[in-house]
Design a protein around this motif. Sequence first.
Motif, PDB file in Angstrom:
ATOM      1  N   LYS A 203       0.828  -1.208   0.000  1.00 57.64           N
ATOM      2  CA  LYS A 203       0.000   0.000   0.000  1.00 57.64           C
ATOM      3  C   LYS A 203       0.861   1.256   0.000  1.00 57.64           C
ATOM      4  CE  LYS A 203      -3.911  -2.271   0.428  1.00 57.64           C
ATOM      5  NZ  LYS A 203      -4.967  -2.248  -0.591  1.00 57.64           N
ATOM      6  N   GLU A 204       2.094   1.084   0.392  1.00 56.09           N
ATOM      7  CA  GLU A 204       2.965   2.244   0.478  1.00 56.09           C
ATOM      8  C   GLU A 204       3.140   2.905  -0.882  1.00 56.09           C
ATOM      9  OE1 GLU A 204       7.553   3.304   1.866  1.00 56.09           O
ATOM     10  OE2 GLU A 204       6.754   1.266   2.022  1.00 56.09           O
ATOM     11  N   SER A 209       2.206   7.362  -4.631  1.00 55.40           N
ATOM     12  CA  SER A 209       1.653   7.779  -5.923  1.00 55.40           C
ATOM     13  C   SER A 209       0.473   8.731  -5.721  1.00 55.40           C
ATOM     14  CB  SER A 209       1.220   6.559  -6.733  1.00 55.40           C
ATOM     15  OG  SER A 209       0.223   5.813  -6.037  1.00 55.40           O
ATOM     16  N   ASN A 210      -0.378   8.416  -4.738  1.00 54.53           N
ATOM     17  CA  ASN A 210      -1.498   9.311  -4.444  1.00 54.53           C
ATOM     18  C   ASN A 210      -1.007  10.672  -3.976  1.00 54.53           C
ATOM     19  OD1 ASN A 210      -3.324   7.350  -5.140  1.00 54.53           O
ATOM     20  ND2 ASN A 210      -3.715   6.691  -3.031  1.00 54.53           N
ATOM     21  N   LEU A 211       0.039  10.644  -3.130  1.00 54.23           N
ATOM     22  CA  LEU A 211       0.576  11.910  -2.631  1.00 54.23           C
ATOM     23  C   LEU A 211       1.163  12.729  -3.775  1.00 54.23           C
ATOM     24  CD1 LEU A 211       1.302  13.744  -0.262  1.00 54.23           C
ATOM     25  CD2 LEU A 211       3.420  12.431   0.014  1.00 54.23           C
ATOM     26  N   GLU A 212       1.904  12.073  -4.642  1.00 52.76           N
ATOM     27  CA  GLU A 212       2.470  12.792  -5.772  1.00 52.76           C
ATOM     28  C   GLU A 212       1.365  13.329  -6.681  1.00 52.76           C
ATOM     29  OE1 GLU A 212       5.559  13.618  -6.296  1.00 52.76           O
ATOM     30  OE2 GLU A 212       6.161  12.656  -4.396  1.00 52.76           O
ATOM     31  N   ALA A 213       0.316  12.527  -6.889  1.00 47.90           N
ATOM     32  CA  ALA A 213      -0.790  12.967  -7.743  1.00 47.90           C
ATOM     33  C   ALA A 213      -1.505  14.168  -7.131  1.00 47.90           C
ATOM     34  CB  ALA A 213      -1.773  11.824  -7.968  1.00 47.90           C
ATOM     35  N   VAL A 214      -1.735  14.086  -5.795  1.00 51.30           N
ATOM     36  CA  VAL A 214      -2.428  15.192  -5.131  1.00 51.30           C
ATOM     37  C   VAL A 214      -1.556  16.442  -5.131  1.00 51.30           C
ATOM     38  CG1 VAL A 214      -3.394  15.985  -2.940  1.00 51.30           C
ATOM     39  CG2 VAL A 214      -3.867  13.667  -3.739  1.00 51.30           C
ATOM     40  N   LYS A 215      -0.243  16.252  -4.913  1.00 53.04           N
ATOM     41  CA  LYS A 215       0.669  17.399  -4.959  1.00 53.04           C
ATOM     42  C   LYS A 215       0.665  18.021  -6.355  1.00 53.04           C
ATOM     43  CE  LYS A 215       3.982  16.320  -1.279  1.00 53.04           C
ATOM     44  NZ  LYS A 215       5.393  16.014  -0.974  1.00 53.04           N
ATOM     45  N   GLU A 342      -5.227  19.970   2.371  1.00 56.30           N
ATOM     46  CA  GLU A 342      -5.617  19.080   3.473  1.00 56.30           C
ATOM     47  C   GLU A 342      -5.360  17.613   3.117  1.00 56.30           C
ATOM     48  OE1 GLU A 342      -9.662  19.997   4.178  1.00 56.30           O
ATOM     49  OE2 GLU A 342      -9.268  21.923   5.197  1.00 56.30           O
ATOM     50  N   LYS A 343      -5.619  17.269   1.867  1.00 55.16           N
ATOM     51  CA  LYS A 343      -5.386  15.890   1.444  1.00 55.16           C
ATOM     52  C   LYS A 343      -3.898  15.561   1.457  1.00 55.16           C
ATOM     53  CE  LYS A 343      -7.104  12.575  -1.924  1.00 55.16           C
ATOM     54  NZ  LYS A 343      -7.904  12.381  -3.156  1.00 55.16           N
ATOM     55  N   VAL A 344      -3.077  16.511   1.044  1.00 58.99           N
ATOM     56  CA  VAL A 344      -1.619  16.304   1.084  1.00 58.99           C
ATOM     57  C   VAL A 344      -1.143  16.110   2.517  1.00 58.99           C
ATOM     58  CG1 VAL A 344       0.607  17.445   0.730  1.00 58.99           C
ATOM     59  CG2 VAL A 344      -1.106  17.450  -1.085  1.00 58.99           C
ATOM     60  N   GLU A 345      -1.611  16.963   3.422  1.00 60.70           N
ATOM     61  CA  GLU A 345      -1.219  16.836   4.827  1.00 60.70           C
ATOM     62  C   GLU A 345      -1.674  15.503   5.399  1.00 60.70           C
ATOM     63  OE1 GLU A 345      -2.834  20.187   6.771  1.00 60.70           O
ATOM     64  OE2 GLU A 345      -1.426  21.641   5.875  1.00 60.70           O
ATOM     65  N   SER A 346      -2.893  15.071   5.043  1.00 62.82           N
ATOM     66  CA  SER A 346      -3.399  13.783   5.533  1.00 62.82           C
ATOM     67  C   SER A 346      -2.547  12.623   5.018  1.00 62.82           C
ATOM     68  CB  SER A 346      -4.860  13.606   5.107  1.00 62.82           C
ATOM     69  OG  SER A 346      -5.342  12.326   5.483  1.00 62.82           O
ATOM     70  N   LEU A 347      -2.209  12.672   3.729  1.00 60.64           N
ATOM     71  CA  LEU A 347      -1.383  11.606   3.163  1.00 60.64           C
ATOM     72  C   LEU A 347       0.018  11.593   3.771  1.00 60.64           C
ATOM     73  CD1 LEU A 347      -2.415  11.797  -0.610  1.00 60.64           C
ATOM     74  CD2 LEU A 347      -2.941   9.956   0.996  1.00 60.64           C
ATOM     75  N   GLU A 348       0.578  12.795   3.999  1.00 61.93           N
ATOM     76  CA  GLU A 348       1.906  12.858   4.623  1.00 61.93           C
ATOM     77  C   GLU A 348       1.867  12.320   6.056  1.00 61.93           C
ATOM     78  OE1 GLU A 348       3.042  16.904   4.260  1.00 61.93           O
ATOM     79  OE2 GLU A 348       3.857  16.677   2.212  1.00 61.93           O
ATOM     80  N   GLN A 349       0.793  12.635   6.781  1.00 59.15           N
ATOM     81  CA  GLN A 349       0.632  12.108   8.131  1.00 59.15           C
ATOM     82  C   GLN A 349       0.541  10.583   8.116  1.00 59.15           C
ATOM     83  OE1 GLN A 349       0.846  13.731  10.934  1.00 59.15           O
ATOM     84  NE2 GLN A 349       0.378  11.970  12.267  1.00 59.15           N
ATOM     85  N   ARG A 350      -0.202  10.041   7.190  1.00 60.25           N
ATOM     86  CA  ARG A 350      -0.340   8.591   7.090  1.00 60.25           C
ATOM     87  C   ARG A 350       0.990   7.944   6.689  1.00 60.25           C
ATOM     88  NH1 ARG A 350      -5.485   6.416   6.881  1.00 60.25           N
ATOM     89  NH2 ARG A 350      -7.167   7.926   7.098  1.00 60.25           N
ATOM     90  N   LEU A 351       1.712   8.607   5.779  1.00 61.87           N
ATOM     91  CA  LEU A 351       3.001   8.044   5.374  1.00 61.87           C
ATOM     92  C   LEU A 351       4.000   8.037   6.525  1.00 61.87           C
ATOM     93  CD1 LEU A 351       3.559   9.466   1.773  1.00 61.87           C
ATOM     94  CD2 LEU A 351       3.297   7.081   2.457  1.00 61.87           C
TER      95      LEU A 351
END
Length: 518
Positions: A203-204, A209-215, A342-351
């Motif tokens: 899942k990592e 990939s999701n983080l890069e896409a959202v960024k 907010e989505k980027v921050e959430s993904l970074e927190q999860r990572l």
Amino acid sequence: MQELIEDFLQYLRGIWLKRRYILLALWIICPIGWIAVTLLPNQYTAEARVYADTRSLLQPLLKGLAIQTDPGQELAMMEKTLLSRGNLERIARASDADIRVNSSAEYDELLDDLKETIEIDKTRRENLYTITFSGDPPQYVRDVVQAALDVFVENTLGEKRQDTDTANSFINQQIQEYEARLIEAEKRLASFKQEYTEFLPGKETTYYSNLEAVKKQLEETRLQLSEAQTKLTSARAQLASEEALASQQTAKVRTEFDDRILAMQTRLDDLLLRYTERHPDVIEMKRQIASLQRQKDNAIVNAKTPAAIASESVIYQDLKITVSQLENEVASLKVREQRHQEKVESLEQRLRQVPDVEAKLTGLNRNYEITKSKYEDLLSRRESALISESAGKTTDDIKFRVIDAPRVPLEPSGPKRPLFIAGVLILALGIGVGLSFVFSQINPAVSSVQQLYQQTGFPVFGVVSATQSSGLAKIEKRKMRVFVLSNAVLLCGFIGFMVINLLPNLHSKIILGLGGLL
């Protein structure tokens, strides 16, 4: 060296002069000792020889399938533990030796006697064991050897079966424990995967990939926002320009108050040159100018306003619509930017949680794999134990072949009475010589000219020999005859006792005769 020889000869002469103590020691110790040796009970010895064959045809076939044990170590262990108290008690019961005692103290003495007397020997290269026991009567001796042989064989064969049962019981218990631990580990691992399914390995990549896409979307949104804000700024500037142009057109509208206001303004300037701001004329002039200015503004309002003038322009209307659309677009892009941020921050927190989750998952997997490996190893060992048990029931790793079975001894093996009789004679002779030497030193007698000179310090010029008339020679001869005759009689007794003890049948008859007389 000559002096040492002379001293030694003096000691010998002193012992000879005190030879009566030798005679006394011989006549007191020898008869008593010889009779005691002759009356010693006979000792019978029985032995058995057994061969332990540790070669088995199944061992090469079962290599890697069954548990392999070293028969040599088992034999060595049984050899060392044969004379343990438990085995000695079994030997005593099997040979009926325990019925010969009446108390616990006697029973302990019996076990000690068995432990000291039973001997088990092994040849160096071959597994050939010899079990020996000496005692009385002959049947008892044979029974003890047979019991020891039985215990040795049974313990060796039964020890492996007992070890196999114990091992199977232990392995089954361990399998149950590890099975419970394995189930618990599986439950913990499944629960953890359910709780952190989105953080599991694999899942990592999706997160990155999701983080890069959202960024990327955020960057595009910010770019669009920047473009929209630029367009909005430009549109607002154009709109303001149109409004300014309309204002200029409005400002060109003249009224009847313009000349009056201009004249009063000129007069006010003259008054300010002469007076201050607080002068009544200046204040009144400012009031009038302000009143005229209001009247002018009202006149302009009643005429066309700049907005009205601008509203009549098509360009102004288009710019106003464009500005409104751009403002809406900017607001929408800001909302989208906020959501992407907010989505980027959430993904970074999860990572940031992924390494912790992976570490916990690694620990759980490690514990699970270790438990699983041990469990599978125990299952494999249980199968090996079962195969070993089946093979043990089919054939034994150690086969015993009795080479010489124990037999009832017909002739006594001891004690070595002739050797003891000779030993008694030597002991008595040594004690007699020792006593003669001691008394010769306590009460010395002069036996030579040299000794007399050493003790007195006076020179000796001559020696007077004993004469027949003095009677000393006769006394000395009589002493010599008594000494020789006594020793001859003692020698005859020695020979007689030796003959008796060298002939077992004669010895038995004499012992039986003495027993009847007593």
